[in-house]
Design a protein around this motif. Structure first.
Motif, PDB file in Angstrom:
ATOM      1  N   PRO A 214      -1.998  26.267 -22.948  1.00  0.00           N
ATOM      2  CA  PRO A 214      -1.769  24.931 -22.371  1.00  0.00           C
ATOM      3  C   PRO A 214      -2.088  24.874 -20.876  1.00  0.00           C
ATOM      4  N   TYR A 215      -3.352  25.033 -20.515  1.00  0.00           N
ATOM      5  CA  TYR A 215      -3.743  24.981 -19.118  1.00  0.00           C
ATOM      6  C   TYR A 215      -4.030  23.557 -18.678  1.00  0.00           C
ATOM      7  N   ASN A 216      -3.678  23.279 -17.433  1.00  0.00           N
ATOM      8  CA  ASN A 216      -4.229  22.104 -16.772  1.00  0.00           C
ATOM      9  C   ASN A 216      -5.631  22.486 -16.312  1.00  0.00           C
ATOM     10  N   ILE A 217      -6.545  21.536 -16.336  1.00  0.00           N
ATOM     11  CA  ILE A 217      -7.918  21.786 -15.921  1.00  0.00           C
ATOM     12  C   ILE A 217      -8.284  20.858 -14.775  1.00  0.00           C
ATOM     13  N   GLY A 218      -8.913  21.437 -13.788  1.00  0.00           N
ATOM     14  CA  GLY A 218      -9.414  20.651 -12.663  1.00  0.00           C
ATOM     15  C   GLY A 218     -10.919  20.808 -12.543  1.00  0.00           C
ATOM     16  N   TRP A 219     -11.555  19.754 -12.116  1.00  0.00           N
ATOM     17  CA  TRP A 219     -12.977  19.799 -11.748  1.00  0.00           C
ATOM     18  C   TRP A 219     -13.070  19.746 -10.234  1.00  0.00           C
ATOM     19  N   PHE A 220     -13.865  20.641  -9.685  1.00  0.00           N
ATOM     20  CA  PHE A 220     -14.124  20.689  -8.257  1.00  0.00           C
ATOM     21  C   PHE A 220     -15.635  20.674  -8.045  1.00  0.00           C
ATOM     22  N   ARG A 221     -16.044  20.348  -6.832  1.00  0.00           N
ATOM     23  CA  ARG A 221     -17.458  20.427  -6.507  1.00  0.00           C
ATOM     24  C   ARG A 221     -17.619  21.007  -5.112  1.00  0.00           C
ATOM     25  N   GLN A 222     -18.771  21.609  -4.912  1.00  0.00           N
ATOM     26  CA  GLN A 222     -19.020  22.278  -3.642  1.00  0.00           C
ATOM     27  C   GLN A 222     -20.490  22.200  -3.290  1.00  0.00           C
ATOM     28  N   VAL A 223     -20.741  21.908  -2.024  1.00  0.00           N
ATOM     29  CA  VAL A 223     -22.089  21.992  -1.474  1.00  0.00           C
ATOM     30  C   VAL A 223     -22.114  23.145  -0.493  1.00  0.00           C
ATOM     31  N   PRO A 224     -23.266  23.744  -0.291  1.00  0.00           N
ATOM     32  CA  PRO A 224     -23.344  24.903   0.607  1.00  0.00           C
ATOM     33  C   PRO A 224     -22.802  24.585   1.998  1.00  0.00           C
ATOM     34  N   GLY A 225     -21.983  25.478   2.500  1.00  0.00           N
ATOM     35  CA  GLY A 225     -21.440  25.332   3.839  1.00  0.00           C
ATOM     36  C   GLY A 225     -20.183  24.488   3.922  1.00  0.00           C
ATOM     37  N   GLU A 226     -19.754  23.971   2.768  1.00  0.00           N
ATOM     38  CA  GLU A 226     -18.546  23.144   2.764  1.00  0.00           C
ATOM     39  C   GLU A 226     -17.504  23.736   1.821  1.00  0.00           C
TER      40      GLU A 226
END
Length: 124
Positions: free
Chosen positions: A31-43
């Motif tokens: 029963p995990y919560n799931i998150g979506w993240f995003r990343q651009v280089p240098g941030e």
């Protein structure tokens, strides 16, 4: 231990849509919560959306609310991120992550397991 695998990234024009998938390849059915993240280089990695273990609670970043929809199918151990009306500023590598916390968290440090990421590129 959960092993997360993202898919569905690609290149689209502004205004287009993509659907990302995040699969627990080990089929742990935890029963995990799931998150979506995003990343651009240098941030820093940026929270996009999250969903609790049974889908009853969801959260969105202000920048995507109304355009992105998160959902899950626990029978398939899969979480989806439907992304509509994409903008060039949505271009990033998108990661899904799992958390055992009781609430959906927006900070990356609450998530213990991460996928390898999938690239989303939106052209103007």
């Amino acid at each position: 231990q959960v092993q997360l695998v993202e898919s569905g990234g690609g290149s689209v024009q502004a205004g287009g849509s993509l659907r990302l998938s995040c699969v627990d390849s080990e089929r742990t059915n935890r029963p995990y919560n799931i998150g979506w993240f995003r990343q651009v280089p240098g941030e820093e990695r940026q929270f996009v959306s999250g969903i609790n273990w049974n889908g009853a609670s969801v959260s969105y970043a202000d920048s995507v609310r109304g355009r992105f929809t998160i959902s899950r199918d626990n029978a398939r151990d899969t979480v989806y991120l439907q992304m509509n009306y994409l903008r060039p500023e949505d271009t990033a590598t998108y990661f899904c992550a799992a958390s055992t916390d009781v609430v959906v968290r927006t900070a990356a440090e609450w998530y213990s397991f991460w996928g390898q990421g999938t690239q989303v590129t939106v052209s103007s």
